[in-house]
Design a protein around this motif. Structure first.
Motif, PDB file in Angstrom:
ATOM      1  N   ALA A   1      85.264  80.487  76.407  1.00 43.46           N
ATOM      2  CA  ALA A   1      84.288  80.469  77.506  1.00 43.46           C
ATOM      3  C   ALA A   1      83.275  79.345  77.315  1.00 43.46           C
ATOM      4  CB  ALA A   1      83.574  81.819  77.595  1.00 43.46           C
ATOM      5  N   THR A   2      82.781  79.211  76.088  1.00 45.52           N
ATOM      6  CA  THR A   2      81.790  78.165  75.809  1.00 45.52           C
ATOM      7  C   THR A   2      82.363  76.782  76.094  1.00 45.52           C
ATOM      8  OG1 THR A   2      80.740  79.501  74.118  1.00 45.52           O
ATOM      9  CG2 THR A   2      80.382  77.132  74.000  1.00 45.52           C
TER      10      THR A   2
ATOM     11  N   PHE B   1      84.867  76.064  78.134  1.00 48.14           N
ATOM     12  CA  PHE B   1      85.011  75.904  79.582  1.00 48.14           C
ATOM     13  C   PHE B   1      83.670  75.519  80.202  1.00 48.14           C
ATOM     14  CE2 PHE B   1      84.510  77.565  83.860  1.00 48.14           C
ATOM     15  CZ  PHE B   1      85.554  76.948  84.509  1.00 48.14           C
ATOM     16  N   THR B   2      82.613  76.149  79.743  1.00 46.94           N
ATOM     17  CA  THR B   2      81.277  75.852  80.267  1.00 46.94           C
ATOM     18  C   THR B   2      80.912  74.398  80.044  1.00 46.94           C
ATOM     19  OG1 THR B   2      80.546  78.125  79.892  1.00 46.94           O
ATOM     20  CG2 THR B   2      78.830  76.439  80.069  1.00 46.94           C
TER      21      THR B   2
ATOM     22  N   GLN C   1      82.868  72.271  82.427  1.00 44.80           N
ATOM     23  CA  GLN C   1      82.305  72.380  83.768  1.00 44.80           C
ATOM     24  C   GLN C   1      80.978  71.625  83.887  1.00 44.80           C
ATOM     25  OE1 GLN C   1      81.360  76.438  85.285  1.00 44.80           O
ATOM     26  NE2 GLN C   1      82.530  75.823  87.072  1.00 44.80           N
TER      27      GLN C   1
ATOM     28  N   LEU D   1      80.268  68.480  86.366  1.00 39.86           N
ATOM     29  CA  LEU D   1      79.209  68.475  87.375  1.00 39.86           C
ATOM     30  C   LEU D   1      78.183  67.378  87.121  1.00 39.86           C
ATOM     31  CD1 LEU D   1      78.574  72.340  87.599  1.00 39.86           C
ATOM     32  CD2 LEU D   1      79.597  70.895  89.368  1.00 39.86           C
TER      33      LEU D   1
ATOM     34  N   GLN E   1      70.637  66.046  76.422  1.00 37.93           N
ATOM     35  CA  GLN E   1      70.532  66.523  77.803  1.00 37.93           C
ATOM     36  C   GLN E   1      71.477  67.683  78.056  1.00 37.93           C
ATOM     37  OE1 GLN E   1      71.304  62.688  79.652  1.00 37.93           O
ATOM     38  NE2 GLN E   1      69.216  62.581  80.455  1.00 37.93           N
TER      39      GLN E   1
ATOM     40  N   GLU F   1      69.938  70.732  76.726  1.00 43.42           N
ATOM     41  CA  GLU F   1      68.886  71.272  77.595  1.00 43.42           C
ATOM     42  C   GLU F   1      69.474  72.009  78.780  1.00 43.42           C
ATOM     43  OE1 GLU F   1      65.889  68.564  78.844  1.00 43.42           O
ATOM     44  OE2 GLU F   1      65.244  68.059  76.811  1.00 43.42           O
ATOM     45  N   MET F   2      70.502  71.440  79.370  1.00 41.75           N
ATOM     46  CA  MET F   2      71.170  72.093  80.512  1.00 41.75           C
ATOM     47  C   MET F   2      71.642  73.487  80.152  1.00 41.75           C
ATOM     48  SD  MET F   2      73.717  69.391  82.290  1.00 41.75           S
ATOM     49  CE  MET F   2      73.654  67.808  81.516  1.00 41.75           C
ATOM     50  N   LEU F   3      72.140  73.629  78.929  1.00 40.05           N
ATOM     51  CA  LEU F   3      72.742  74.900  78.525  1.00 40.05           C
ATOM     52  C   LEU F   3      71.806  75.738  77.664  1.00 40.05           C
ATOM     53  CD1 LEU F   3      76.299  73.550  77.659  1.00 40.05           C
ATOM     54  CD2 LEU F   3      75.523  74.588  79.790  1.00 40.05           C
ATOM     55  N   ALA F   4      70.546  75.304  77.517  1.00 41.13           N
ATOM     56  CA  ALA F   4      69.601  75.994  76.628  1.00 41.13           C
ATOM     57  C   ALA F   4      70.236  76.211  75.261  1.00 41.13           C
ATOM     58  CB  ALA F   4      69.122  77.317  77.233  1.00 41.13           C
ATOM     59  N   MET F   5      70.872  75.147  74.773  1.00 42.75           N
ATOM     60  CA  MET F   5      71.583  75.228  73.507  1.00 42.75           C
ATOM     61  C   MET F   5      71.060  74.141  72.575  1.00 42.75           C
ATOM     62  SD  MET F   5      75.705  74.858  72.995  1.00 42.75           S
ATOM     63  CE  MET F   5      76.068  76.312  74.009  1.00 42.75           C
TER      64      MET F   5
ATOM     65  N   TRP G   1      89.539  80.689  85.992  1.00 45.74           N
ATOM     66  CA  TRP G   1      88.116  81.042  86.035  1.00 45.74           C
ATOM     67  C   TRP G   1      87.745  81.641  87.389  1.00 45.74           C
ATOM     68  CZ3 TRP G   1      84.393  78.219  89.070  1.00 45.74           C
ATOM     69  CH2 TRP G   1      83.063  78.614  88.865  1.00 45.74           C
TER      70      TRP G   1
ATOM     71  N   ASN H   1      68.892  82.789  85.945  1.00 46.40           N
ATOM     72  CA  ASN H   1      68.382  81.430  85.962  1.00 46.40           C
ATOM     73  C   ASN H   1      66.849  81.411  85.857  1.00 46.40           C
ATOM     74  OD1 ASN H   1      69.337  78.608  86.390  1.00 46.40           O
ATOM     75  ND2 ASN H   1      67.774  78.699  87.989  1.00 46.40           N
TER      76      ASN H   1
ATOM     77  N   MET I   1      60.072  69.988  80.783  1.00 43.21           N
ATOM     78  CA  MET I   1      61.479  69.629  80.939  1.00 43.21           C
ATOM     79  C   MET I   1      61.791  69.301  82.396  1.00 43.21           C
ATOM     80  SD  MET I   1      64.759  72.033  80.300  1.00 43.21           S
ATOM     81  CE  MET I   1      64.147  72.547  78.716  1.00 43.21           C
TER      82      MET I   1
ATOM     83  N   LEU J   1      67.543  69.370  84.857  1.00 52.20           N
ATOM     84  CA  LEU J   1      68.344  69.638  83.662  1.00 52.20           C
ATOM     85  C   LEU J   1      68.576  71.128  83.451  1.00 52.20           C
ATOM     86  CD1 LEU J   1      67.071  66.965  81.147  1.00 52.20           C
ATOM     87  CD2 LEU J   1      69.191  67.012  82.432  1.00 52.20           C
ATOM     88  N   LEU J   2      68.080  71.963  84.358  1.00 46.29           N
ATOM     89  CA  LEU J   2      68.400  73.386  84.283  1.00 46.29           C
ATOM     90  C   LEU J   2      69.120  73.796  85.552  1.00 46.29           C
ATOM     91  CD1 LEU J   2      65.574  75.626  82.806  1.00 46.29           C
ATOM     92  CD2 LEU J   2      67.945  75.441  82.103  1.00 46.29           C
ATOM     93  N   PRO J   3      70.320  73.278  85.761  1.00 43.72           N
ATOM     94  CA  PRO J   3      71.035  73.587  86.991  1.00 43.72           C
ATOM     95  C   PRO J   3      71.385  75.064  87.056  1.00 43.72           C
ATOM     96  CG  PRO J   3      72.514  72.576  85.432  1.00 43.72           C
ATOM     97  CD  PRO J   3      71.149  72.514  84.817  1.00 43.72           C
TER      98      PRO J   3
ATOM     99  N   ALA K   1      78.619  81.943  81.798  1.00 40.71           N
ATOM    100  CA  ALA K   1      77.777  80.862  81.288  1.00 40.71           C
ATOM    101  C   ALA K   1      76.296  81.166  81.519  1.00 40.71           C
ATOM    102  CB  ALA K   1      78.159  79.547  81.953  1.00 40.71           C
TER     103      ALA K   1
ATOM    104  N   ARG L   1      75.251  83.797  78.994  1.00 41.43           N
ATOM    105  CA  ARG L   1      75.200  83.252  77.639  1.00 41.43           C
ATOM    106  C   ARG L   1      73.978  82.350  77.480  1.00 41.43           C
ATOM    107  NH1 ARG L   1      79.811  83.893  74.400  1.00 41.43           N
ATOM    108  NH2 ARG L   1      79.287  82.046  73.215  1.00 41.43           N
ATOM    109  N   ARG L   2      73.702  81.549  78.499  1.00 38.51           N
ATOM    110  CA  ARG L   2      72.535  80.670  78.417  1.00 38.51           C
ATOM    111  C   ARG L   2      71.240  81.465  78.300  1.00 38.51           C
ATOM    112  NH1 ARG L   2      71.163  76.176  83.012  1.00 38.51           N
ATOM    113  NH2 ARG L   2      71.040  78.015  84.331  1.00 38.51           N
TER     114      ARG L   2
ATOM    115  N   ARG M   1      70.927  83.000  74.898  1.00 38.01           N
ATOM    116  CA  ARG M   1      70.467  82.057  73.870  1.00 38.01           C
ATOM    117  C   ARG M   1      68.960  81.879  73.939  1.00 38.01           C
ATOM    118  NH1 ARG M   1      75.445  79.401  75.153  1.00 38.01           N
ATOM    119  NH2 ARG M   1      74.457  78.193  76.804  1.00 38.01           N
TER     120      ARG M   1
ATOM    121  N   GLN N   1      66.400  83.156  70.977  1.00 40.09           N
ATOM    122  CA  GLN N   1      65.479  82.261  70.268  1.00 40.09           C
ATOM    123  C   GLN N   1      64.048  82.793  70.318  1.00 40.09           C
ATOM    124  OE1 GLN N   1      66.198  77.889  70.924  1.00 40.09           O
ATOM    125  NE2 GLN N   1      68.119  78.625  71.774  1.00 40.09           N
TER     126      GLN N   1
END
Lengths: 149, 149
Positions: free
Chosen positions: A38-39, A41-42, A45, A49, A57, A60-64, A112, A136, B1, B5-7, B14, B17-18, B21, B25
DNA sequence: GCGAGATAGATGTATATACATCTATAGGAG
DNA sequence: CTCCTATAGATGTATATACATCTATCTCGC
């Protein structure tokens, strides 16, 4: 399963982690025939996009944490899914989908979509939309103002 | 931020999971002075609420593979937080909080309550309640009918 | 250009997580 | 009782994840 064994957890973090585990098992199971987690695939994706982005970056998009991506990208790089080059800032890795990555992503898309669709119907449209919006919102709340929480 | 960058991620897995995370944290940071991880706190809390349960039952409660618990419980056992005995069914490990586990849980409670409270106020009561209800609903949906999804 | 502090990512280490497989035990068919 | 199958959890292995620390590079003031 005995319903009493699925108590409402009072902890928001525990609730999210539990649901994430359940969701991840569902999506992983569907993606397994493709040799994709899954990770991963993310990340395919996200790159599909976003086009070309730096490792930071993408994090940051994935908060990872960006250093987490070092390991996952290494694994995905073995399969030839990720293309990269140095940025103008030569500390940066600029990442994008390689051809094999696009191919793999396209193979995975219908799988998916099927999982998403089945789950969306089980949950109902309203719950689905609410959850995408709320998750979100929470991520945004934490990552943009986390220090003051 | 940069907000771009936070689509909004289109994938439910996903998204969860985001957010997990980000939440992890946040909670980990608060619990770090106690030498406790969010997952470990969750297990202390689950045992505190449930009393004595088998490893398999604990796994069901948390939607976690029971063999995953083998490793985490080993770590927590080193600290003396977990007490266990053989069940009537001698394949089972019956788990409960040891004295040191209760003590650690009591030390962690106010820290956890503070994070929860701050986050609840940031999110608003309604969002908070919605999310606890919805996450629970989704977990239930997957774990009790997962095969048909 | 040069040095001081800041930043991007790599590396070491620890935990979290699941699945495949293995062992021990349970439970039922005969 | 004995054998067969099912189940609980342990173990091997791979990935996911973060933080502390390290290195290379950047940026700014001079």
């Amino acid at each position: 399963m005995n319903p009493s064994l699925l108590p409402v957890l009072p902890c928001m973090c525990a609730s999210f982690r539990r649901t994430s585990r359940a969701l991840t098992q569902l999506y992983d199971q569907a993606l397994r025939p493709l040799g994709l987690r899954a990770t991963q695939f993310t990340i395919l994706q996200a790159l599909s996009l976003a086009g070309e982005v730096s490792q930071g970056q993408l994090g940051e998009m994935l908060a990872m944490d960006s250093t987490t991506l070092t390991r996952t990208l290494e694994i995905m790089g073995r399969h030839g899914w990720i293309a990269e080059r140095r940025g103008a800032d030569r500390r940066e890795r600029r990442l994008r989908l390689a051809k094999a990555g696009e191919t793999q992503f396209k193979r995975a898309l219908p799988v998916w979509e099927k999982v998403q669709s089945r789950l969306r119907h089980k949950m109902g449209e309203q719950t689905w939309k609410n959850l995408l919006q709320l998750t979100n919102q929470v991520t945004d709340l934490i990552t943009t103002q986390g220090d003051s929480i």
